[in-house]
Scaffold this motif. Sequence first.
Motif, short mmCIF file in Angstrom:
data_model
loop_
_atom_site.label_atom_id
_atom_site.label_comp_id
_atom_site.label_asym_id
_atom_site.label_seq_id
_atom_site.Cartn_x
_atom_site.Cartn_y
_atom_site.Cartn_z
N GLY A 101 19.31 33.09 61.06
CA GLY A 101 20.52 32.31 60.88
C GLY A 101 21.52 33.21 60.20
O GLY A 101 21.15 34.15 59.50
N ARG A 102 22.78 32.93 60.38
CA ARG A 102 23.81 33.86 59.91
C ARG A 102 24.14 33.71 58.44
O ARG A 102 24.69 34.62 57.82
CB ARG A 102 25.08 33.69 60.74
N TRP A 103 23.83 32.53 57.89
CA TRP A 103 24.29 32.25 56.53
C TRP A 103 23.17 32.35 55.52
O TRP A 103 22.06 31.92 55.77
CB TRP A 103 24.95 30.88 56.50
N PRO A 104 23.46 32.88 54.35
CA PRO A 104 22.41 33.09 53.35
C PRO A 104 21.95 31.78 52.73
O PRO A 104 22.68 30.80 52.68
CB PRO A 104 23.11 33.98 52.31
N GLU A 105 20.72 31.81 52.24
CA GLU A 105 20.13 30.67 51.56
C GLU A 105 19.48 31.16 50.27
O GLU A 105 19.08 32.31 50.17
CB GLU A 105 19.08 30.00 52.44
N ARG A 106 19.35 30.23 49.31
CA ARG A 106 18.78 30.60 48.02
C ARG A 106 17.30 30.26 47.88
O ARG A 106 16.67 30.64 46.91
CB ARG A 106 19.54 29.90 46.90
N THR A 107 16.77 29.54 48.85
CA THR A 107 15.38 29.13 48.74
C THR A 107 14.52 29.86 49.76
O THR A 107 14.92 30.06 50.90
CB THR A 107 15.24 27.61 48.92
N SER A 108 13.31 30.23 49.33
CA SER A 108 12.46 31.06 50.15
C SER A 108 12.01 30.38 51.43
O SER A 108 11.77 31.05 52.44
CB SER A 108 11.23 31.50 49.34
N ARG A 109 11.93 29.07 51.45
CA ARG A 109 11.42 28.39 52.65
C ARG A 109 12.35 28.54 53.84
O ARG A 109 11.96 28.29 54.98
CB ARG A 109 11.19 26.91 52.35
N HIS A 110 13.58 28.97 53.60
CA HIS A 110 14.53 29.15 54.70
C HIS A 110 14.40 30.50 55.38
O HIS A 110 15.07 30.75 56.37
CB HIS A 110 15.96 29.00 54.18
N TYR A 111 13.54 31.35 54.86
CA TYR A 111 13.41 32.70 55.41
C TYR A 111 12.21 32.79 56.33
O TYR A 111 11.15 32.23 56.05
CB TYR A 111 13.36 33.72 54.28
N ASP A 112 12.38 33.50 57.41
CA ASP A 112 11.39 33.52 58.48
C ASP A 112 10.47 34.73 58.46
O ASP A 112 9.37 34.67 58.99
CB ASP A 112 12.11 33.48 59.84
N TYR A 113 10.91 35.82 57.90
CA TYR A 113 10.06 37.00 57.87
C TYR A 113 10.29 37.75 56.56
O TYR A 113 11.37 37.71 55.99
CB TYR A 113 10.32 37.91 59.09
N TRP A 114 9.23 38.41 56.13
CA TRP A 114 9.19 39.02 54.81
C TRP A 114 8.60 40.43 54.84
O TRP A 114 7.77 40.74 55.70
CB TRP A 114 8.31 38.18 53.87
N GLY A 115 9.03 41.24 53.90
CA GLY A 115 8.40 42.53 53.69
C GLY A 115 7.20 42.38 52.78
O GLY A 115 6.91 41.28 52.28
N GLN A 116 6.53 43.49 52.55
CA GLN A 116 5.32 43.49 51.73
C GLN A 116 5.63 43.56 50.25
O GLN A 116 4.75 43.28 49.42
CB GLN A 116 4.43 44.67 52.13
N GLY A 117 6.83 43.95 49.91
CA GLY A 117 7.22 44.02 48.51
C GLY A 117 7.12 45.42 47.93
O GLY A 117 6.34 46.25 48.42
N THR A 118 7.92 45.66 46.92
CA THR A 118 7.87 46.94 46.21
C THR A 118 7.93 46.66 44.71
O THR A 118 8.71 45.82 44.26
CB THR A 118 9.02 47.86 46.66
N GLN A 119 7.10 47.34 43.97
CA GLN A 119 7.00 47.10 42.54
C GLN A 119 8.12 47.81 41.79
O GLN A 119 8.37 49.00 42.02
CB GLN A 119 5.65 47.60 42.00
N VAL A 120 8.76 47.08 40.92
CA VAL A 120 9.77 47.66 40.02
C VAL A 120 9.35 47.34 38.60
O VAL A 120 9.12 46.17 38.26
CB VAL A 120 11.17 47.09 40.30
N THR A 121 9.26 48.38 37.78
CA THR A 121 8.86 48.20 36.39
C THR A 121 9.93 48.80 35.50
O THR A 121 10.33 49.95 35.68
CB THR A 121 7.52 48.90 36.11
#
Length: 124
Positions: A101-121
């Motif tokens: 979808g073109r418009w941003p959302e603030r809640t995670s349930r609106h997102y369809d695909y995800w990366g694996q994540g990167t650690q920031v310390t």
Amino acid sequence: QVQLVESGGGLVQAGGSLRLSCAASGRTFSSDAMGWFRQAPGKEREFVTAISWSGDIRYYADSVKGRFSISRDNAKNTVYLQMNSRNPEDTAVYYCAGRSGRWPERTSRHYDYWGQGTQVTVSS
């Protein structure tokens, strides 16, 4: 299907800066809104920032407003998270996410695909 790979995480001292990148592959993501979320140890995943497909609309969590900045380069299929004035409370795994979808959302349930994540310390 879009695959996302985050990079740029690591250890940084408080007050320092870091830029995360999220590279997309599989298909162009230029029509998708993108977001960054983070999850600290023992806490739920929380919204950080999001950007519309064109980059014109950006949302930020209050905790990062004025310190973090999201941007995207559709020609490179990459979205960025510039983090300045970091503090130890920013320590978390940072996830890039996209939605069909073109418009941003603030809640995670609106997102369809995800990366694996990167650690920031962030060290104090």
